[in-house]
Design an enzyme around this catalytic site. Structure first.
Site, mmCIF file in Angstrom:
data_model
loop_
_atom_site.group_PDB
_atom_site.id
_atom_site.type_symbol
_atom_site.label_atom_id
_atom_site.label_comp_id
_atom_site.label_asym_id
_atom_site.label_seq_id
_atom_site.Cartn_x
_atom_site.Cartn_y
_atom_site.Cartn_z
ATOM 1 N N GLY A 149 0.824 -1.198 0.000
ATOM 2 C CA GLY A 149 0.000 0.000 0.000
ATOM 3 C C GLY A 149 0.865 1.257 0.000
ATOM 4 O O GLY A 149 0.366 2.357 -0.108
ATOM 5 N N CYS A 150 2.160 1.056 0.147
ATOM 6 C CA CYS A 150 3.103 2.177 0.101
ATOM 7 C C CYS A 150 3.683 2.270 -1.307
ATOM 8 O O CYS A 150 3.997 1.246 -1.902
ATOM 9 C CB CYS A 150 4.251 1.955 1.086
ATOM 10 S SG CYS A 150 3.740 1.862 2.806
#
Length: 144
Positions: free
Chosen positions: A56-57
């Site tokens: 998600g980064c």
């Protein structure tokens, strides 16, 4: 004991808010974030595995828990200077605390220092993913 533990994460957040209040603009605050990231302890290469990767980064981030429900320690690293600074702030608030406190502590410092408004959507998503993973690790120790 519990009142002290609860205030310690809160005190860490208040310290962060107070520190960022010294800086007049976001250029200075970003530089401070980068400087904080440079102060993170060295992160072992062998821990940069898929198991510890925070998804998600946009940048690469690894988060490694150790300890138990009484005191959870986190190591973390990123390939991004600003994200490393965010990691330094998150670790100040959440590392070396009881799992119950980690789960119960909301990251109010993000809003309080204006980070919520100044991070790109991808960085905000990454920060949320990192906090979610950290809290999931803490919750897992409570349930084991």
């Amino acid at each position: 004991m519990n009142a002290i533990a609860t205030s310690s994460a809160e005190l860490a957040q208040q310290d962060i808010v107070d520190e960022f209040a010294f800086f007049g603009d976001w250029t200075e605050r970003y530089q401070y974030l980068i400087d904080l990231g440079k102060q993170l302890p060295p992160f072992p290469e062998e821990l940069k595995t898929e198991d510890y990767r925070v998804h998600g980064c946009q940048s690469l981030v690894w988060l490694v828990p150790s300890g138990n429900a009484g005191s959870l320690h986190f190591q973390a690293a990123s390939d991004s200077a600003i994200v490393s600074g965010l990691i330094a702030l998150v670790l100040r608030v959440y590392s070396d605390r009881p799992a119950s406190e980690i789960v119960a502590t909301e990251p109010r410092f993000i809003e309080a220092i204006g980070l919520a408004k100044h991070l790109s959507p991808t960085r905000s998503n990454g920060l949320a993913a990192m906090l979610a993973k950290l809290k999931a690790y803490a919750a897992a120790t409570l349930n084991s």
